[in-house]
Design a protein around this motif. Structure first.
Motif, PDB file in Angstrom:
ATOM      1  N   CYS A 237       0.726  -1.036   0.019  1.00 52.02           N
ATOM      2  CA  CYS A 237      -0.171  -0.034  -0.160  1.00 52.02           C
ATOM      3  C   CYS A 237       0.964   1.160   0.087  1.00 52.02           C
ATOM      4  CB  CYS A 237      -1.096   0.047   1.289  1.00 52.02           C
ATOM      5  SG  CYS A 237      -1.658   1.547   1.219  1.00 52.02           S
ATOM      6  N   LEU A 238       0.723   1.877  -0.870  1.00 53.97           N
ATOM      7  CA  LEU A 238       1.447   3.371  -1.149  1.00 53.97           C
ATOM      8  C   LEU A 238       0.791   4.530  -0.637  1.00 53.97           C
ATOM      9  CD1 LEU A 238       2.494   2.846  -5.110  1.00 53.97           C
ATOM     10  CD2 LEU A 238       3.711   2.043  -3.110  1.00 53.97           C
ATOM     11  N   CYS A 240      -1.710   5.778  -1.746  1.00 53.40           N
ATOM     12  CA  CYS A 240      -2.001   7.019  -2.287  1.00 53.40           C
ATOM     13  C   CYS A 240      -3.725   7.457  -2.460  1.00 53.40           C
ATOM     14  CB  CYS A 240      -1.801   6.347  -4.019  1.00 53.40           C
ATOM     15  SG  CYS A 240      -2.892   5.017  -4.391  1.00 53.40           S
ATOM     16  N   THR A 241      -4.384   6.861  -1.609  1.00 59.48           N
ATOM     17  CA  THR A 241      -5.835   6.879  -1.365  1.00 59.48           C
ATOM     18  C   THR A 241      -6.556   6.698  -2.886  1.00 59.48           C
ATOM     19  OG1 THR A 241      -5.934   9.070  -1.908  1.00 59.48           O
ATOM     20  CG2 THR A 241      -5.106   8.416   0.385  1.00 59.48           C
ATOM     21  N   CYS A 243      -7.882   3.968  -3.679  1.00 60.46           N
ATOM     22  CA  CYS A 243      -9.113   3.007  -3.599  1.00 60.46           C
ATOM     23  C   CYS A 243     -10.244   3.734  -2.921  1.00 60.46           C
ATOM     24  CB  CYS A 243      -8.353   1.726  -2.704  1.00 60.46           C
ATOM     25  SG  CYS A 243      -7.634   2.272  -1.273  1.00 60.46           S
ATOM     26  N   LEU A 274      -6.156   4.809   5.069  1.00 63.49           N
ATOM     27  CA  LEU A 274      -4.989   4.134   4.577  1.00 63.49           C
ATOM     28  C   LEU A 274      -4.016   5.150   4.669  1.00 63.49           C
ATOM     29  CD1 LEU A 274      -6.507   2.101   1.805  1.00 63.49           C
ATOM     30  CD2 LEU A 274      -5.271   1.073   3.866  1.00 63.49           C
ATOM     31  N   CYS A 326      -5.582   0.501  -7.698  1.00 65.37           N
ATOM     32  CA  CYS A 326      -4.461   0.133  -6.711  1.00 65.37           C
ATOM     33  C   CYS A 326      -3.060  -0.328  -7.366  1.00 65.37           C
ATOM     34  CB  CYS A 326      -4.695  -1.040  -5.836  1.00 65.37           C
ATOM     35  SG  CYS A 326      -3.394  -1.160  -4.608  1.00 65.37           S
ATOM     36  N   PRO A 327      -2.139   0.654  -7.399  1.00 70.34           N
ATOM     37  CA  PRO A 327      -0.966   0.175  -7.979  1.00 70.34           C
ATOM     38  C   PRO A 327       0.042  -0.934  -7.255  1.00 70.34           C
ATOM     39  CG  PRO A 327      -0.492   2.177  -6.582  1.00 70.34           C
ATOM     40  CD  PRO A 327      -2.027   1.573  -6.809  1.00 70.34           C
ATOM     41  N   ILE A 330      -3.583  -4.387  -4.392  1.00 66.90           N
ATOM     42  CA  ILE A 330      -4.355  -4.908  -3.468  1.00 66.90           C
ATOM     43  C   ILE A 330      -5.780  -4.311  -3.182  1.00 66.90           C
ATOM     44  CG2 ILE A 330      -2.411  -5.730  -1.758  1.00 66.90           C
ATOM     45  CD1 ILE A 330      -2.308  -2.848  -0.552  1.00 66.90           C
TER      46      ILE A 330
HETATM   47  S1  SF4 Z   1      -5.122   2.131  -4.025  1.00 65.09           S
HETATM   48 FE1  SF4 Z   1      -3.889   0.720  -3.147  1.00 65.09          FE
HETATM   49  S2  SF4 Z   1      -1.917   1.571  -2.861  1.00 65.09           S
HETATM   50 FE2  SF4 Z   1      -3.415   3.243  -3.154  1.00 65.09          FE
HETATM   51  S3  SF4 Z   1      -4.128   3.445  -0.896  1.00 65.09           S
HETATM   52 FE3  SF4 Z   1      -5.414   1.888  -1.777  1.00 65.09          FE
HETATM   53  S4  SF4 Z   1      -4.669   0.015  -1.203  1.00 65.09           S
HETATM   54 FE4  SF4 Z   1      -3.116   1.710  -0.828  1.00 65.09          FE
END
Ligand code: SF4
Ligand code: SF4
Length: 343
Positions: A237-238, A240-241, A243, A274, A326-327, A330
């Protein structure tokens, strides 16, 4: 079937134009190669086969930034009451209707949400088959409508449309467009049931989804999933928000004060569980200090029956947007594949 009528596609277009007389009609249209919710005001024909846009309609009902209070140079505070424009969303897929039902339950009597929701007219459009990456079937959110709507459309193969109504406003819209009340006969009802079964049968067989959901919901809560599993996916999980921004059921927000001179505005803005700072407490204690802890918390809110709420449905409606965003791979299906032993 006494809550729906048979209509033509031309009659549906009359409904859209009638709605546009006192609302902004917003529909999926292809813009630069991608489906986007677009203000059409009912002109032209409904784009029946346009896919669900990646960004849903959450931003209309819960704006990314919404003023809630204002104060003046005396320090007196007053609520900022929204006066939203009336809109009609035409072509909401079943997952998006289920997501709006989730928002309705979550925000309850929140006056800012209620004002926007009361100004919105919902027209659903049943899916004739599985979309890429969608798994609404496995979470009881589609592919035919399972949640409230004002009107709902099911396209029949011969060009006719079954128009169902779910509210007095829906009935009024039918009358306003002069749609003749042609009842749905037994043969058409049977055809509808066959279409629903065919749409359900079109979904890929993904046994890992049921296995993953079973592990998420095994008692005691979380007991079936070792901490190491979450810590293994956490670093992907980066923060990045992507998701939480695209998820049609994510509702977390924070409040910020924005002073202007001696006055100012208090706004609520989208937040994300996140992000590292979201749960950190004033004392410095953090209940989810590691990325894996935050990923676990997020997915329990989506996939655990502990958070199903009054609709009885999970917090995830199976739209698949998070898998696209999601990069770190996940998103929902990525997580369920990992939990269900698919990879
Ligand atoms: S899209 Fe993926 S990387 Fe970005 S906040 Fe959500 S779970 Fe984390
Ligand atoms: S968690 Fe993912 S698949 Fe589920 S509703 Fe949110 S964006 Fe859609």
């Amino acid at each position: 079937m006494d809550a729906c009528v048979l209509a033509s596609r031309a009659a549906v277009d009359r409904i859209r134009r009638a709605l546009a007389l006192d609302r902004r009609v917003i529909e999926p249209r292809t813009v630069e190669g991608a489906p986007v919710w677009t203000a059409t005001n009912g002109e032209g024909a409904l784009a029946w086969s346009t896919a669900a846009p990646l960004a849903g309609v959450k931003g209309w009902l819960v704006p990314p930034r919404e003023p809630v209070l204002a104060w003046d140079d005396t320090g007196a505070m007053r609520p900022v009451v929204p006066c939203p424009e009336r809109v009609a969303f035409v072509g909401l897929r079943a997952c998006d209707l289920a997501a709006i039902a989730h928002l309705d339950a979550h925000f309850g009597s929140d006056p800012w949400y209620r004002a926007r929701r009361a100004a919105a007219f919902l027209v659903g459009l049943d899916c004739s088959g599985a979309c890429a990456g969608g798994f609404c079937l496995e979470v009881d959110a589609g592919p035919f409508a399972r949640a409230p709507f004002d009107l709902n459309l099911t396209a029949l193969p011969d060009g006719r449309v079954v128009v169902a109504w779910g509210s007095a406003a829906g009935v009024a819209a039918l009358h306003g467009a002069g749609v003749a009340s042609t009842p749905v006969d037994d043969g058409t009802a049977l055809l509808l049931a066959e279409l629903a079964a065919g749409a359900a049968a079109s979904f890929p067989v993904r046994p890992y989804v049921a296995r993953g959901l079973a592990r998420m919901n095994a008692a005691p809560a979380g007991g079936a999933i070792a901490d190491e599993e979450w810590q293994a996916v956490g670093p992907r999980c980066l923060a990045c928000t992507g998701c939480t921004s695209l998820c049609p059921t994510c509702t977390c927000f924070t409040v910020v004060d924005e002073p202007v001179g001696a006055g100012g505005t208090r706004a609520r803005i989208w937040d994300s569980c996140l992000l590292e700072g979201f749960q950190r407490q004033a004392s410095g204690h953090h209940p989810a200090p590691r990325p894996g802890d935050r990923v676990r918390r997020f997915w329990y809110h989506k996939l655990s029956r502990d958070f199903a709420g009054p609709t009885g449905r999970l917090g995830c409606v199976g739209c698949g947007r998070c898998d696209v965003a999601c990069p770190g791979t996940i998103g929902a299906l990525g997580v369920l594949a990992a939990l269900g032993g698919e990879r």
